[in-house]
Design a protein around this motif. Structure first.
Motif, PDB file in Angstrom:
ATOM      1  N   GLU A   1       0.826  -1.197   0.000  1.00  0.00           N
ATOM      2  CA  GLU A   1       0.000   0.000   0.000  1.00  0.00           C
ATOM      3  C   GLU A   1       0.869   1.259   0.000  1.00  0.00           C
ATOM      4  N   LYS A   2       0.290   2.353  -0.429  1.00  0.00           N
ATOM      5  CA  LYS A   2       0.978   3.638  -0.456  1.00  0.00           C
ATOM      6  C   LYS A   2       1.307   4.087   0.966  1.00  0.00           C
ATOM      7  N   THR A   3       2.499   4.682   1.144  1.00  0.00           N
ATOM      8  CA  THR A   3       2.883   5.277   2.420  1.00  0.00           C
ATOM      9  C   THR A   3       3.244   6.745   2.179  1.00  0.00           C
ATOM     10  N   LEU A   4       3.652   7.426   3.241  1.00  0.00           N
ATOM     11  CA  LEU A   4       4.066   8.826   3.098  1.00  0.00           C
ATOM     12  C   LEU A   4       5.300   8.961   2.210  1.00  0.00           C
ATOM     13  N   PHE A   5       6.078   7.869   2.117  1.00  0.00           N
ATOM     14  CA  PHE A   5       7.353   7.946   1.412  1.00  0.00           C
ATOM     15  C   PHE A   5       7.414   7.111   0.134  1.00  0.00           C
ATOM     16  N   THR A   6       6.495   6.183  -0.041  1.00  0.00           N
ATOM     17  CA  THR A   6       6.545   5.306  -1.208  1.00  0.00           C
ATOM     18  C   THR A   6       5.178   5.167  -1.859  1.00  0.00           C
ATOM     19  N   PRO A   7       5.134   4.988  -3.179  1.00  0.00           N
ATOM     20  CA  PRO A   7       3.876   4.763  -3.867  1.00  0.00           C
ATOM     21  C   PRO A   7       3.436   3.315  -3.684  1.00  0.00           C
ATOM     22  N   PRO A   8       2.203   2.985  -4.036  1.00  0.00           N
ATOM     23  CA  PRO A   8       1.798   1.580  -3.990  1.00  0.00           C
ATOM     24  C   PRO A   8       2.581   0.797  -5.034  1.00  0.00           C
ATOM     25  N   GLY A   9       2.699  -0.508  -4.824  1.00  0.00           N
ATOM     26  CA  GLY A   9       3.459  -1.285  -5.790  1.00  0.00           C
ATOM     27  C   GLY A   9       3.230  -2.770  -5.679  1.00  0.00           C
ATOM     28  N   LEU A  10       3.740  -3.492  -6.661  1.00  0.00           N
ATOM     29  CA  LEU A  10       3.647  -4.944  -6.730  1.00  0.00           C
ATOM     30  C   LEU A  10       5.044  -5.539  -6.847  1.00  0.00           C
ATOM     31  N   ASP A  11       5.239  -6.694  -6.234  1.00  0.00           N
ATOM     32  CA  ASP A  11       6.454  -7.480  -6.410  1.00  0.00           C
ATOM     33  C   ASP A  11       6.083  -8.877  -6.858  1.00  0.00           C
ATOM     34  N   ILE A  12       6.936  -9.476  -7.671  1.00  0.00           N
ATOM     35  CA  ILE A  12       6.831 -10.894  -7.992  1.00  0.00           C
ATOM     36  C   ILE A  12       8.034 -11.577  -7.364  1.00  0.00           C
ATOM     37  N   TYR A  13       7.772 -12.586  -6.544  1.00  0.00           N
ATOM     38  CA  TYR A  13       8.820 -13.306  -5.841  1.00  0.00           C
ATOM     39  C   TYR A  13       9.120 -14.644  -6.517  1.00  0.00           C
ATOM     40  N   ALA A  14      10.364 -15.090  -6.403  1.00  0.00           N
ATOM     41  CA  ALA A  14      10.783 -16.439  -6.799  1.00  0.00           C
ATOM     42  C   ALA A  14      11.693 -16.967  -5.704  1.00  0.00           C
ATOM     43  N   ARG A  15      11.831 -18.274  -5.643  1.00  0.00           N
ATOM     44  CA  ARG A  15      12.661 -18.865  -4.602  1.00  0.00           C
ATOM     45  C   ARG A  15      14.147 -18.901  -4.964  1.00  0.00           C
ATOM     46  N   THR A  16      14.484 -18.724  -6.236  1.00  0.00           N
ATOM     47  CA  THR A  16      15.885 -18.744  -6.645  1.00  0.00           C
ATOM     48  C   THR A  16      16.200 -17.487  -7.447  1.00  0.00           C
ATOM     49  N   PRO A  17      17.463 -17.052  -7.474  1.00  0.00           N
ATOM     50  CA  PRO A  17      17.812 -15.866  -8.257  1.00  0.00           C
ATOM     51  C   PRO A  17      17.618 -16.082  -9.748  1.00  0.00           C
ATOM     52  N   ALA A  18      17.551 -17.332 -10.194  1.00  0.00           N
ATOM     53  CA  ALA A  18      17.321 -17.609 -11.613  1.00  0.00           C
ATOM     54  C   ALA A  18      15.957 -17.105 -12.056  1.00  0.00           C
ATOM     55  N   GLY A  19      15.041 -16.933 -11.096  1.00  0.00           N
ATOM     56  CA  GLY A  19      13.730 -16.385 -11.427  1.00  0.00           C
ATOM     57  C   GLY A  19      12.733 -17.423 -11.891  1.00  0.00           C
ATOM     58  N   LEU A  20      11.805 -16.985 -12.741  1.00  0.00           N
ATOM     59  CA  LEU A  20      10.687 -17.811 -13.187  1.00  0.00           C
ATOM     60  C   LEU A  20      10.664 -17.883 -14.708  1.00  0.00           C
ATOM     61  N   PRO A  21      10.077 -18.943 -15.269  1.00  0.00           N
ATOM     62  CA  PRO A  21       9.963 -19.036 -16.726  1.00  0.00           C
ATOM     63  C   PRO A  21       9.175 -17.854 -17.287  1.00  0.00           C
ATOM     64  N   ALA A  22       9.592 -17.355 -18.437  1.00  0.00           N
ATOM     65  CA  ALA A  22       8.928 -16.192 -19.037  1.00  0.00           C
ATOM     66  C   ALA A  22       7.423 -16.384 -19.204  1.00  0.00           C
TER      67      ALA A  22
END
Length: 223
Positions: free
Chosen positions: A158-179
């Motif tokens: 959620e939006k705060t006084l210092f940051t806008p609202p946003g989304l993250d996508i998480y993966a368990r490895t630095p290799a990430g996820l299939p496109a």
């Protein structure tokens, strides 16, 4: 598109305990932020968020430690990462709400299924103790555990006084996820409409040391 074992289901934010089959114990551990809409990650790399169970002073309070680590893009891959620590506390449904009633009913049942713990309030530690924010899990893989290298999760901040609202996508490895899976996740986020759809049009890949960018994939206005 995602395979049957990677079925993507997302729920709109600000809904108390949506029907996400989230096993909080399996959700614990380290996640790599592989895509985001949050501007603060544009100048960073190797961003991880580690959740660790924490004993609460109240038997009715669910809390866990939250450790964010990252490097500036100009830092060497072997350099020490910056760290921000805090505590996440489950935001309980309002008294009298449908979710609250369901939770109370679940307390009286022998089954372990209860409304999913998906909305949290973060508070910083140390000099950041005055800083707070709210975030929510919009969806995750059927098995989000660290043992599953294909696990994924989507979080909304959620939006705060210092940051806008946003989304993250998480993966368990630095290799990430299939496109194809990333494309499916973003398509599902855009399908939610409203602010989430707008945010989903601004996803960018977060740099990870030793990982090649996903061929310059662009998600703006591609669905």
């Amino acid at each position: 598109m995602a395979t049957p074992s990677q079925t993507v289901v997302l729920h709109a934010p600000d809904v108390h305990n949506p029907p996400i089959d989230l096993d909080l114990d399996k959700f614990m551990g380290t996640w790599h932020v592989v895509y985001s809409t949050l501007p603060l990650w544009k100048s960073k790399k190797d961003v991880t968020i580690t959740y660790a169970p924490k004993e609460s002073s109240s038997s009715n309070e669910v809390q866990f430690d939250d450790t964010v680590e990252y490097r500036a893009k100009s830092d060497a891959a072997t350099s020490s990462r910056s760290r921000v620590t805090g505590v996440d506390t489950l935001i309980a449904p309002p008294e009298g709400s449908a979710a609250s009633t369901a939770a109370g009913a679940a307390d009286n049942e022998t089954t372990s299924h209860r409304p999913a713990p998906t909305r949290f309030k973060w508070r910083g530690k140390g000099w950041l103790a005055i800083a707070t924010s709210r975030w929510q899990v919009l969806g995750c893989s059927a098995d989000p555990s660290a043992a599953n290298p294909h696990a994924w999760a989507v979080t909304y901040f959620e939006k705060t006084l210092f940051t806008p609202p946003g989304l993250d996508i998480y993966a368990r490895t630095p290799a990430g996820l299939p496109a194809p899976l990333v494309e499916e996740i973003i398509a599902r986020a855009r399908a939610l409409g409203g602010d989430v759809a707008t945010l989903a049009g601004a996803f960018f890949e977060v740099e990870r040391s030793g990982v090649e960018p996903a061929n310059g994939m662009c998600f703006v206005d591609t669905f």
